[in-house]
Design an enzyme around this catalytic site. Structure first.
Site, short mmCIF file in Angstrom:
data_model
loop_
_atom_site.label_atom_id
_atom_site.label_comp_id
_atom_site.label_asym_id
_atom_site.label_seq_id
_atom_site.Cartn_x
_atom_site.Cartn_y
_atom_site.Cartn_z
N GLU A 166 0.88 -1.17 0.00
CA GLU A 166 0.00 0.00 0.00
C GLU A 166 0.91 1.21 0.00
OE1 GLU A 166 -3.16 0.03 -0.37
OE2 GLU A 166 -3.55 -2.13 -0.13
N CYS A 175 -1.59 9.04 2.41
CA CYS A 175 -1.36 8.39 1.11
C CYS A 175 -2.31 8.91 0.04
CB CYS A 175 -1.57 6.88 1.20
SG CYS A 175 -0.74 6.12 2.58
#
Lengths: 472, 472, 472, 472
Positions: A247, A281
C-alpha cells in the site's frame, strides 16, 4: 517519563537498544521504547509459528468475541489513546480521535468477517471425466505474516494488517515506525487480554537488519507493507516465495466539473488537501477545476486555506500542525522552491518554520515538477484550471501513480467516463480521493501499490483456497 | 393446411378437440392444432413425474449439450420459425425474427447457467453449539412445473419458463395461448431430438378445465404464469401449496428530463410505444416530458409516429400491423373514446380499421382514465408535460403497477432519485421501459407481478436449498 | 516438411533463426519453425499494447462469439491437431485427443466466463463518514500478459493462459516450449480468424534473451508461468512490479485407506502414475497403501503395470511411449539407480531404452531419495505400506511441494482429516491427484506454485478491481 | 401481579380485553396482559406505514447500533427474561436461558447482515441490444410485514421475524401466542429505547378477527408465520398478493448407521427427543437404528430416558416439565393409546399426569399411526430397527413432512446418499434434526413449510430487487 516495552509472543520485554520517542511539535523526548534486533525477532517468529495451529483451530465464536473485545476497549479508551497518538505523531487531536474510532471499527468489521470466510461449491461434471463428482472450496490461513506500518496513521494502518490476520487465523509480526510505536503498543496490551494464543501478534520496532529479515525470511508466508513506493517495490523483489501486499502512495488528483456543487468541492478539498499536513497516502495533491468556475472556486478555497488554525496537536481547535520531522519540512520546502524557480506561482503559503510548513497552494505548475509528479506528503496542493472535463481526466492520468481520484460532478456521462478511464484503484464521486471507510477495497494500481486492503479483501489475500473433489 | 400435433411426454398426439389457428392479419384459418383436456393433461403429468428422477440425475454436460443443441437449431431455422410466429400472432416479421433470436439466446444462457447452480459454504461455529461443525448448501430441483404463456411473445415467453426448468432439472408442462401454439410446438420437435428424458417437457393448448388443473393440482410444485394481472392474482389464491411466479403487465412510464438527448428519447419511445402495436408487457404507455423540451420532443415524436409503416406482418418493411384480434382493437378504441369524452386530446391516430388500430398519441389525460390507469396493451401512448423531474417520478408512481420505467437524463442526481424512488422492478436509464435482455432479472412489484424471471433468477426460484450440517 | 511460422501481432512470420522440430519417438526432424529474438518480441509487445484499448472496448457478445468459434474449430479439427501434438511431444494419441478436447472446453468456459466478470455492491454508511454514499466495484483488464508454457501439455496449458487473457480483455504474448510449438501455432491460425484485434495474441518460441525479457520487461503487467519450480521461483524474484502466477510441479501423493474400493484405486493409480510417462505436474508419484490391503493392492497394481502397452504415440493402442528426450530418460534412470543403491527395491520396471523408460514401481524408499523428494517427471511410482490413515497424511505432507493429493476412502472422518490437514491445493477423494477438469481452481502451495488457474480464477487474477464511490 | 401492556407504534397501551397469563406448571394466573382488536391493529398498521420511509432512510450505522444495543440488553438481562419465559411457557429454565441467548445472537447477526444487504453487477451486452449498457441490482425493503409467532419459542421465533424485518428496513406487526406474550413484550420495551422510528415494531396479542386481518389485509406486503401446518397452508391461500413464509412442523427422523458413534447418538437423541417435552418443530420424533446396534442403542437410550429429571421449570435441575396445556397432554395421550391399540409397544413412559406427559418411547409402530405420521409435538419418540441404511432413508422419507433429518454415520457414501435423497430442508450429520443455529438457512419442504428463515435468508425474502440499467 513513560516506558513502553515491546511485545513478543505474549510478553512485554525490553532490549539492549533503547529508543527515544519525541513529540514532533514540542520536540520533547516524552517516552521511551526499545528496538528489537535479530534475537527478539527470532523469538517472535518462533512464537508465531507455535501459534499457527491453535489459531487455525480457534472456533469462530472465540475469534469473534476477542476481536469485538478489542474494538470495545479501543472505543472506551479513545481519549487516552488519541492523546498518545497525537503526541508521538504530531497529528491534531481531532484527527487522532477519528483514527482511534476507525481502528475500533476495523476490529469490529474483522470480527464480523471472520464469520464469513469464503467458501464455494462447484459442479464438476461439465465434461464426462467429472461425472459423479462435485467440488467444495474452503479457505485456510496462509501462515505467519510480516506487517510493516508507517508513521502517518500509526494505529489504524497497523490495525489494517493485524485485524485481518487475526480474523483469517494467521499470526502476525508487526513493525511500527520507529517514530510512532506507542499507540500500537497500547493496543498490544489490550490484545493480550483476549483468548488469542500467545504469539498470535508480536509488535516490535526494529533495527535495519531485523527489518530486512521480515522481508526475506521464508518462514513468513506474506509480507504486507504500507509506506513509500521506492521501499515497497524493492521489498517485492526481495520477498522470495511469499505473497506481498503493497500500500504505497501517490499524487492523487481531483477534478471539479462545471456541474459540481462548488461549496461542497471547496470544503472537501480543504480537508483532502491539508488534513494531517498532507501526510496521507490519498492526500488530494492535484486539483483540476473547470475554467468556468475556476475563479469562484479559487477565491473560496484560498480564503478557507488561509483560515486554517495551526497549533499544538493536543489543542482541540488545531486544524494543522507540524510535520513529522524537520527533514520532511525541508524536503517540501525545497520542492516548492524548485517549482517556483521553474515558473510555478504560490497562491498562498510557501513558508517553513522549523518542522511546520504552511498550507500552500501552487498554480501554473508543470506535470514534471516534483510537486506534481511525486508524492509531496506535505501540506501542498496544486490547483489548475481545465478547459473541459476530459482534460481533467487526462491530467489526473498523467502520473506514474494510481491510488484514488476525486470527481466533483453532477453529470452522469462525466461520472461514467471518469470511472471507465481514470487509472486508479478508486474513483470518488463528489468527494476527495482522501475518502476511505475501513471496509471498502482500498489500494492502488501503477506504482501506487499491489493488492487491496479493506477487511474482507485483505482476509481473502491472507488465505489459501483448498479444493475438495468428492463423489456426490 | 399444416397440422400441428400437441406434445405429451415425448410424443406428438391428436385429441378429440381440433383447434383452428388463424392469421390475424388475413383472418385466414391457415393451420390446425388440438386442444388438450383432462386426460391428456393427466398423461403429461404422469410423464413429468416419471422424468423427475432421471432429470435430477442428468450430468451437467448432457444438460448443457442438449440446451445448446436447441439454441443452435433455433438459430439455424430462424427464418422459418419467425414466419410461423408472424402468421399466428400478426407480429411484424422484423420483430418475429428478433424473438426467435432471443429464444435461442435464452436457451444458450440456460445451458450456461445449468453449470453454475448455486451452492454455499457456512461456518456454523458462531456460538458454542455449532463448534466443530460446518454447513454446505446445495440446491435441488423443485419438481414438476406448470407454465402458462401468453400470445404476445408466443415463443420467447414460453422459453423463459421451459429453458430454466430444464436447466434446473425440473419437468414442465407448458400451456401456450390458444391463438398462438404453433411456434412453440415447432420448438417441441427440436427439443424431442435431445437427450432429455421423455416427459421433461410437454406442450399442450388446453381447455378451461385442464387449465384450471394446472393451477390447482398439488402434483405441480410451481406455477409460472405470464399474462394479465386479474388472471394472475386469482391463480395465486388458488395455487395451494405450490410456489408461484407471476409476470403480469403494467402501464409503464417514461420520464424525459431537460438534460436528455432528445433524438435518442424520441427514437426509443417510438419503438417502446408502438412495437407489436403495444401488445407488450413493458409497452411505454405513459411519457412525461420536461416542459422546456416538450415542444421539440412532441413535434419530432408525432412526425415519426405518423410515418410508421403499417401492413402485412410478413412484409419486411412493415413496422405496425393488426392487433391480435378484433375484440382487443375494439377495447382499445373504447378506451380512447372514453378518454376523449373526458377531456383528453388526440395528437395523432385514434382510428380503428377492423383489428388494426392506428398508432395513437393522447395528451391532456387524467390519471384515472383507463388509458392511463390500466394496461392498454395496444398502440396507444399518452404524452404529458412536466414542470420538473420529480413530478415525473410522482406521475410514474401514480399507478397500481410497477414493472419497469424509462428515464432519459444526463443528470446524476436525477438518475439516483429515479432509482431510489420509482416503485418498479427495473429503472432503465436513457432507454424505454420496454428494454429487456434475456438474462437480466425481470419482473414487477405492486400489481405487476410476483417473483423474477431471467435465467439465473428463474432457476433459483425453481430450486430448493438443502443444508448439510457435518463435522469438519 | 511442413513449415510453421511464428505469430506476431496478427501476422505469421519467419525469423533469422530456424528451429527444427523432432518427433521424440522416431527421432525424425519432421517440421521446421522459427525462434524469435528481441526484435520480434518488441513488435509483439507493441502490437499487444496497441490492442489493449480495443480489447477493453469489445462488447461481451463479440468476445463470446470469437471464443466459442475457436472452441468449435478445435473440436472440428481434433484428429488433425492431436496428431500434430502427438508428433511434437511423443504423447500417445489417446491422450493427445483428450488434450485437444480439453483445450476446446477451456475456450468454451472462457467464453462463458467473459459474460460473468465479477462486480460488487457495497453499502458504505457503516460509519457516519460514509452516510449517503454507496460503492460499486467493477473489474478491469490488467494489461499486457506474458505467458510461458511447458512441453508436457503443449496445447492445453498454453490455452489456460491465452483463453482467460482474452476473456478478461488482456493481450497476451505466449512463449511455447521450443520442443513443442506446433499445435499452439495451429491454434494461432484459428484465433486469427476471429474478431479479436490484431496483437491480442502473439505466439513465439524465443531465444534466451527474449525469454528473459518476458519476465523483466515492465510493459507486461502479469507473468503467468507453467514449468519447473527452480525456474518459476527465480522468475518471481525478477518480475519487478508485475503480478505473477506460477504453476509448478510436485511429487503428488496418494493415500489408499483400508476402507477404499481397491479395484478403483488400482485402476486410477495406473492412469495417475503412468499417463504420458508421468510427465505431468500432478503425476501420482507416491502411493501409500494401508497395510491391511497392501498385498492385494500391490499384486493387482503390478499386474496391470506390466501389461501397459508401449509403442508409437500415433498408434491408438499405445498406452506409454518415449519420454520427451534422452536427457530426461537418463535423469530418471540415474534417480532410480541412486534409490536402489540406497536400499530401495524395484517391484517392476527400471530399464531404459534410449528415450523410453519402463513403467517402474519402487518400494522401501526413503523420503530423502530423489525419487521421493523431488519431482520425478517420469514413469516412476513409489509404493509404500502405512499402518494407519494418519501416517499416510504425514507421509504425503513430508514434502516441500503441495499441489494435489489423492485419497481413496469411504470413511467420513478420514475424508475430513485429509481435507483439513493435507497441505495441498486440492484433495481428490476416491481419485488420483492427477484429476483435473479445466474450470476447477488449480494450483499448489508450498513450492508447487503461486496463485490459481481455472478459468474464473485466472480471469479474476488478470483483472484489477476499481471502486466507484457515489451518492445514492 | 405484573401487568404487561401491548406495544403499538411506540406506545404501551391497554385495551378493553384483558388477557390472563398462566404458569402452565403451577396453573397460577401470574400476570395480566391485553388482547388487541381491529382498532388497535389499525393504529399499528398506520404507524407501520408511517415508519416505512424513515426506516428505508436509516443509515446502516444507525440500524447496526440499535440492533447491537438490543442484543446486548438481552444478554445483560438474560436471567430475568428467561424466568419470565419459563413461567409463561413452562419451559425448563436451562432451555429458557438458552433461548434468550439465541435471541441475543439473532439480533447480533441481524445487525451484521444489515451491513451486507445484497447487490449485483451485470454486464448486459451479451447480445447487440445491450451494447454499451450495464446493470446494477440493489435490494429495497418490501414494506410492512405481518409476523405470527408460536408459544414454543416465544422469544426467539418472534425475534426471527422481528430482527430481519428491522435489518431489511421493514416495519413489522408481530402477533405472539396468547399464552406467551410476555417475554416478547419485555423485548418491546428494550427496542423502544433505540433510534428505530415509532411504528417500526408493534407487538400485540390479537383476537381472531384481528388475526385474520393480518393475513388478508393488502397493506401487509409479507406474512411470516410459524405454527401448525393446517393453519399455515390455509393462510397461504388467504394471503392475497403478499409474499408468504411458512415455518411449520414435521415428524423429523433420525437414522443411526452401523458405523455411528453410539454414545453420541444416544446423548443427542435424548435431547432431540425430549427437550421442552418435544414441543419443538424439529423434535426428533422417529429414530431408525441399524439392527446390528439396535440392542445396545435401545438399552442405553431407555436407561437415560428414564433418568430424565421432571419438575418445576424454574428449578435449574429440571430437564422435563409440563406441556403447554392439558389439551395437548390429552391429545398426546390419545395418540399413544391409539398406537398401542393398533399394535405398538411402549418401551418406557406412556403416562399422563394433568398437563405433564411422561417421556415416552414406542416401538413396533406403523407409519400410518398418528404418532408416526403426524407431528406429535410432545415427549414421544418412536424407535425402530432397520436392516440397512437405505431402509432408514426410505423410512424417513415416508412422510408428508420434510423439515430436517439427523444421520449418525461415519460412512462417506451413506452421508452422500442421505444428503442427495432425504427430502428435507436440512440433513444433520452426527447430530439430531433438532440442531439449529440461528444464522443457518432453516425451513422445510413438502408440508413442512415454504421459504427459509435464518437471518441472511429471511432478509433476502423481505426485500425486492430493483434493476438499474445504465450506459457505461
Amino acid at each position: 517519563m513513560k516506558e513502553y516495552k515491546i511485545f513478543i509472543g505474549g510478553r512485554f520485554e525490553t532490549t539492549q537498544e533503547p529508543l527515544k520517542i519525541h513529540n514532533p511539535y514540542s520536540g520533547k523526548h516524552f517516552a521511551s521504547c526499545y528496538l528489537a534486533g535479530k534475537d527478539e525477532l527470532e523469538r517472535a517468529i518462533n512464537a508465531g509459528i507455535q501459534a499457527e495451529q491453535p489459531m487455525k483451530d480457534m472456533p469462530v465464536f472465540k475469534k469473534f468475541e476477542s476481536l469485538v473485545y478489542i474494538s470495545n476497549r479501543l472505543k472506551k479508551e479513545r481519549e487516552r489513546l488519541a492523546s498518545v497518538l497525537a503526541m508521538e505523531s504530531g497529528k491534531p487531536i481531532r484527527y487522532a480521535l477519528g483514527e482511534i474510532d476507525r481502528a475500533a471499527q476495523t476490529f469490529l468489521v474483522a470480527a464480523e468477517e471472520c464469520k464469513r470466510l469464503p467458501g464455494e461449491y462447484l459442479s464438476l461434471d461439465w465434461t464426462p471425466p467429472g461425472a459423479g463428482k462435485e467440488g467444495w472450496v474452503k479457505f485456510f490461513p496462509i501462515g505467519l505474516v510480516a506487517g510493516i506500518a508507517p508513521f502517518n496513521f500509526p494505529m489504524n494502518l497497523a490495525v489494517h494488517k493485524i485485524a485481518p490476520a487475526m480474523a483469517a487465523g494467521n499470526p502476525i509480526i508487526l513493525k511500527p515506525s520507529r517514530s510512532t510505536p506507542l499507540s500500537v503498543l497500547e493496543l498490544a496490551a489490550i490484545m493480550n487480554e483476549t483468548d488469542f494464543p500467545e504469539g498470535s501478534v508480536s509488535i516490535l520496532p526494529m533495527d535495519r537488519d531485523a527489518g530486512n529479515q521480515l522481508v526475506e525470511d521464508p518462514r513468513f508466508k506474506m509480507l504486507t507493507f504500507t509506506g513509500s513506493p521506492e521501499v515497497g517495490w524493492k521489498m517485492k523483489r526481495e520477498a522470495g516465495k511469499k505473497k506481498v501486499i503493497l500500500e504505497l502512495g501517490g499524487n492523487a488528483g481531483v477534478i471539479v466539473s462545471e456541474s459540481a456543487a462548488i461549496d461542497l468541492a471547496v470544503d472537501r478539498c480543504l480537508v483532502g488537501g491539508f488534513a494531517y499536513s498532507g501526510q496521507v497516502c490519498i492526500h488530494a495533491q492535484r486539483i483540476y477545476v473547470h475554467e468556468k468556475i475556476w475563479e469562484v472556486f479559487t477565491e473560496q478555497f484560498l480564503h478557507k486555506v488561509r483560515q486554517l488554525k495551526a497549533g499544538d496537536p493536543l489543542d482541540p481547535a488545531t486544524e494543522v500542525s507540524v510535520m513529522i520531522d524537520r527533514e520532511n519540512a525541508e524536503r517540501v520546502d525545497a520542492w516548492v522552491r524548485e517549482a517556483v524557480n521553474d515558473g510555478a506561482r504560490i497562491l498562498t503559503g510557501g513558508k517553513k518554520k522549523e518542522s511546520f510548513y504552511e498550507p500552500t497552494v501552487l498554480t501554473q505548475t508543470q506535470s514534471s515538477m516534483k510537486v506534481c509528479a511525486l508524492e509531496v506528503f506535505g501540506p501542498v496542493v496544486i490547483l489548475e484550471p481545465i478547459s473541459d472535463f476530459d482534460s481533467g481526466i487526462d491530467a489526473v492520468n498523467t502520473s506514474r501513480y494510481g491510488l484514488q481520484a476525486g470527481v466533483f460532478t453532477n453529470d452522469l456521462s462525466e461520472m461514467n467516463r471518469a470511472f471507465e478511464i481514470l487509472e486508479v484503484g478508486g474513483v470518488i464521486v463528489n468527494d476527495v480521493p482522501t475518502f476511505r471507510v475501513d471496509h471498502m477495497p482500498y489500494g492502488g494500481i501503477r506504482d501506487s501499490g499491489f493488492g487491496r486492503e479493506g477487511l474482507k479483501y485483505t482476509i481473502r489475500e491472507m488465505m489459501e483456497p483448498k479444493l475438495l473433489v468428492k463423489n456426490k
